[in-house]
Design a protein around this motif. Sequence first.
Motif, PDB file in Angstrom:
ATOM      1  N   ASP A  50      12.540  -2.799   4.941  1.00  0.00           N
ATOM      2  CA  ASP A  50      13.643  -2.286   4.116  1.00  0.00           C
ATOM      3  C   ASP A  50      13.577  -2.765   2.678  1.00  0.00           C
ATOM      4  O   ASP A  50      14.135  -2.145   1.781  1.00  0.00           O
ATOM      5  N   GLU A  51      12.863  -3.867   2.445  1.00  0.00           N
ATOM      6  CA  GLU A  51      12.760  -4.432   1.101  1.00  0.00           C
ATOM      7  C   GLU A  51      11.557  -3.904   0.314  1.00  0.00           C
ATOM      8  O   GLU A  51      11.487  -4.082  -0.893  1.00  0.00           O
ATOM      9  N   HIS A  52      10.605  -3.259   1.008  1.00  0.00           N
ATOM     10  CA  HIS A  52       9.373  -2.827   0.328  1.00  0.00           C
ATOM     11  C   HIS A  52       9.704  -1.831  -0.780  1.00  0.00           C
ATOM     12  O   HIS A  52      10.352  -0.802  -0.530  1.00  0.00           O
ATOM     13  N   PRO A  53       9.281  -2.112  -2.010  1.00  0.00           N
ATOM     14  CA  PRO A  53       9.620  -1.248  -3.148  1.00  0.00           C
ATOM     15  C   PRO A  53       9.136   0.193  -3.003  1.00  0.00           C
ATOM     16  O   PRO A  53       9.769   1.113  -3.517  1.00  0.00           O
ATOM     17  N   GLY A  54       8.044   0.403  -2.291  1.00  0.00           N
ATOM     18  CA  GLY A  54       7.519   1.759  -2.124  1.00  0.00           C
ATOM     19  C   GLY A  54       8.109   2.493  -0.945  1.00  0.00           C
ATOM     20  O   GLY A  54       7.750   3.638  -0.678  1.00  0.00           O
ATOM     21  N   GLY A  55       9.004   1.846  -0.212  1.00  0.00           N
ATOM     22  CA  GLY A  55       9.611   2.462   0.968  1.00  0.00           C
ATOM     23  C   GLY A  55       8.898   2.055   2.242  1.00  0.00           C
ATOM     24  O   GLY A  55       7.706   1.730   2.231  1.00  0.00           O
ATOM     25  N   PHE A  56       9.622   2.089   3.339  1.00  0.00           N
ATOM     26  CA  PHE A  56       9.051   1.650   4.609  1.00  0.00           C
ATOM     27  C   PHE A  56       7.971   2.591   5.128  1.00  0.00           C
ATOM     28  O   PHE A  56       7.049   2.181   5.815  1.00  0.00           O
ATOM     29  N   ASP A  57       8.054   3.884   4.786  1.00  0.00           N
ATOM     30  CA  ASP A  57       7.083   4.847   5.306  1.00  0.00           C
ATOM     31  C   ASP A  57       5.671   4.586   4.783  1.00  0.00           C
ATOM     32  O   ASP A  57       4.688   4.844   5.484  1.00  0.00           O
ATOM     33  N   GLU A  73      -5.622  -1.405  -3.388  1.00  0.00           N
ATOM     34  CA  GLU A  73      -5.601  -0.272  -4.322  1.00  0.00           C
ATOM     35  C   GLU A  73      -4.296  -0.196  -5.113  1.00  0.00           C
ATOM     36  O   GLU A  73      -4.284   0.264  -6.250  1.00  0.00           O
ATOM     37  N   ILE A  74      -3.223  -0.646  -4.515  1.00  0.00           N
ATOM     38  CA  ILE A  74      -1.922  -0.588  -5.176  1.00  0.00           C
ATOM     39  C   ILE A  74      -1.846  -1.594  -6.317  1.00  0.00           C
ATOM     40  O   ILE A  74      -1.136  -1.397  -7.285  1.00  0.00           O
ATOM     41  N   GLY A  75      -2.610  -2.679  -6.204  1.00  0.00           N
ATOM     42  CA  GLY A  75      -2.575  -3.714  -7.239  1.00  0.00           C
ATOM     43  C   GLY A  75      -1.377  -4.625  -7.087  1.00  0.00           C
ATOM     44  O   GLY A  75      -0.646  -4.871  -8.055  1.00  0.00           O
ATOM     45  N   HIS A  76      -1.143  -5.106  -5.878  1.00  0.00           N
ATOM     46  CA  HIS A  76      -0.007  -5.995  -5.629  1.00  0.00           C
ATOM     47  C   HIS A  76      -0.108  -7.264  -6.481  1.00  0.00           C
ATOM     48  O   HIS A  76      -1.189  -7.776  -6.727  1.00  0.00           O
TER      49      HIS A  76
END
Length: 147
Positions: A50-57, A73-76
């Motif tokens: 629920d906290e993931h900035p890109g959404g849980f999906d 690839e996202i560059g966390h």
Amino acid sequence: MSLDEAQPVQSKTEPATKKHTLEDCKAHNKEEDCWLVISSKVYDVTQFLDEHPGGFDIVLAATGKDATEDFEEIGHSNAAREMLEKYYIGEFEGGKEAANQVNATANASAKEAKATKTSSSFQGILPFLPIILVLVAILAGYQFLGK
């Protein structure tokens, strides 16, 4: 207690590392129970969904395979990498070799699905092809005869 009855003592500096197979990880692919494999480590990220900035999906889409490439690839940020450590639950059995094999299988499946989708799209237009050809012929004839 004799020496024969003594129980082995686990080192306090090196906790036992649980090994998780691909089958273990594939079983945890729901919003209520979500594991990720990243860099040969397994993380239970259920509480973070629920906290993931890109959404849980986005996270759920990376389950059942090695998600290292997706993660990189996202560059966390370094903060995200540090945050990930609190969800660590064990090692991916087979390490990088197994992870590479899993990804190769997942990539092959994705390519096959894409090819099927492309083929299906063309089949959807197939019944209309004669009508389209007749309309093009009529327009071409009109242009040719109209001049």
